[in-house]
Enzyme design. Sequence first.
Site, mmCIF file in Angstrom:
data_model
loop_
_atom_site.group_PDB
_atom_site.id
_atom_site.type_symbol
_atom_site.label_atom_id
_atom_site.label_comp_id
_atom_site.label_asym_id
_atom_site.label_seq_id
_atom_site.Cartn_x
_atom_site.Cartn_y
_atom_site.Cartn_z
ATOM 1 N N LYS A 1 0.856 -1.191 0.000
ATOM 2 C CA LYS A 1 0.000 0.000 0.000
ATOM 3 C C LYS A 1 0.887 1.235 0.000
ATOM 4 O O LYS A 1 1.117 1.886 1.019
ATOM 5 C CB LYS A 1 -0.932 -0.001 1.212
ATOM 6 C CG LYS A 1 -2.143 0.919 1.019
ATOM 7 C CD LYS A 1 -3.034 0.416 -0.097
ATOM 8 C CE LYS A 1 -4.257 1.288 -0.281
ATOM 9 N NZ LYS A 1 -5.062 0.890 -1.429
ATOM 10 N N SER B 1 -8.735 -0.618 -5.146
ATOM 11 C CA SER B 1 -8.979 -0.270 -3.752
ATOM 12 C C SER B 1 -10.480 -0.143 -3.497
ATOM 13 O O SER B 1 -11.203 -1.128 -3.591
ATOM 14 C CB SER B 1 -8.220 1.007 -3.394
ATOM 15 O OG SER B 1 -7.873 1.015 -2.035
#
Length: 654
Positions: free
Chosen positions: A220, A421
């Site tokens: 991430k 996401s």
Amino acid sequence: MTDTVSPWGPSRPQPSFTDGAPPRRGGGWRIVRGAWKLLVAVKDGLALLLLLLFFGLLFAALNARPGTKPVGDGALLLKLDGPIVEQPEAPAAFAALSGQPMTRQYSRRDLIRAIDAARADARVKAVVLDLDGFGGAYPATLNEVADAIQRVRQSGKPVLAYATAYTDGAYRLASAASEIWMNPMGGTLFAGPGGSQLYYKGLIDKLGVTAHIYRVGKYKSAVEPYFRADQSPEARAESEALYGTLLSQWTEAVTKARPKAKVAAFLTDPQGPVAAANGDIAQANLAAGLVDKLEGRGAFEARVAQIAGAATGKTTDVYRTIRYDRYVAANPAPTTGDAIGVLPVAGAIVDGEAGPGSAAAETIVTALNKGLAEKNLKALVLRVDSPGGSALASERIRLAVLAAKKRGLPIVVSMGGLAASGGYWVSTAGDVIFAEPQTITGSIGIFAVLPTFENALAKIGVTADGVRTTPLTGQPDVLRGTTPVMDTILQAGIENGYRQFITRVSEARHMTPARVNEIGQGRVWDGGTARQIGLVDRFGSVDDAVAEAARRAKLDPANVHAVYLEKDLGWAAKLAESFNSSDDASETAGIDAFARIAAERRGLVARALGDVAMLAKGGPIQARCLACGGFGPDPAATSDARLLELILAKLGLS
């Protein structure tokens, strides 16, 4: 003396005039009266001017409406002076009057529909691609449009492309044309995906700002610029894999569309062919088969006139031209058969309400509920083209889609250029997921960034103090910093949110949580790999998804039509849109390879500023893929570009 009442104040004794003579007023009164008359005249003049301007704009808008004039014979002009997007943003009301530049955004579905209609339309003698001002698109979108252009070319109709210098995305479209023209003073160099990203750790330390990072997922990388000065090994490995795949797909598609183009040399050893042409990039492009003709725009338009006919009457056109907006209006989407709802989730996912181009949860839910109540929908296709955003808003959209599912509607997900996401979070509501091999997806992970300023304030002699009655009093405290208790709670909340994300994917994709966690961790995947690892079911376009939704509703796919569930534009936005029409034949200034490269780098800085702004004003917990922004439409948002211009001006660099 008599008492009179003055309109300008309380009554006071006034002299009595018994001889009939008018009162004598001084020079001061005459000045006030003259000033008042002048103000009234200015006010009346401005009101009249605004009234005339309003009716003038209204008249111009009504006359500029696409479809008010018949479509004649000629060449369909696709002057793509802006990006291709899933859902164009609404133009700012009356922005044209402010003198601000208005970048046009082109709807993917309208553009493809127009190109496909041109293939069988006898009035369309050729299709012209004017790519001088092209603003880019995601790889999957580029391929969809290029395939539509290829279909026109295969039908036997000529497709001619022109640019001063082609970007990677513009050349992907041009490669499908039958003739590629370029200005001899221009030149094309291919950059490929990738490039530098800004890291703010050093600046944050110098300013004394403390960036509290809460995240889950070693890939991430959206928050890395706030606590690192360079790319982590994990993020670098992920980027190299993704970029390599996307470059291979681009090369394969261009080579297939234009076999004679020697693109490999310009990707691996660009200095070789340029040096062989004595630095003449355009000649190097011609020698490598990348372009067919090196001529100015005048010669190009004369060539189109040979095919489509010369323009006649009072016009500045050289050839008979069919305007894009008029042609789109003349070829509307079909409305016969049963209705399949298509719910766009396009743009960053945010809480609350917003206009087109932003995936605002309440706006999307309202559009869905209205469609369910009024449109007699038989199935629903969730069209996702988003980098994600607010985790709360993503869940709000997912729950609304599940509510439609409980009413018996089959749910099919269609991923566009980007569904990462939060975009993947909402996709878990579907029964089956369609994507393209070039779709960018995954990025299963969440994060939060909280800046505090205790060290920055200390640098200027400012401190903060106070009384706390509980461990959470005044927390999170941006003046004194967060406490270990607050940090523990926030990190625990992020980890819980990640577990929820994993659970959503696990249940939707019929995987174990351990397997989802293995392919999650915030990692971004291309559509082909995503299908191999089970995040995507099938390859296909939104039309394929609509057909699948029809079959799941036990309907004939040939007898259904798509109904897009979107918020209607207001009258002011429609008026502004009419002035932003591509029917305006104004010239787009061409730029050479050097200017184009400089503009692209400038756009990256503007995009970085936009990323900072998104984090600052976004929801507290984000399911967003910031690393995905470099693949998409250019240029950066207008507000980000203006901020960059302001910074450069202050530095004396503009």
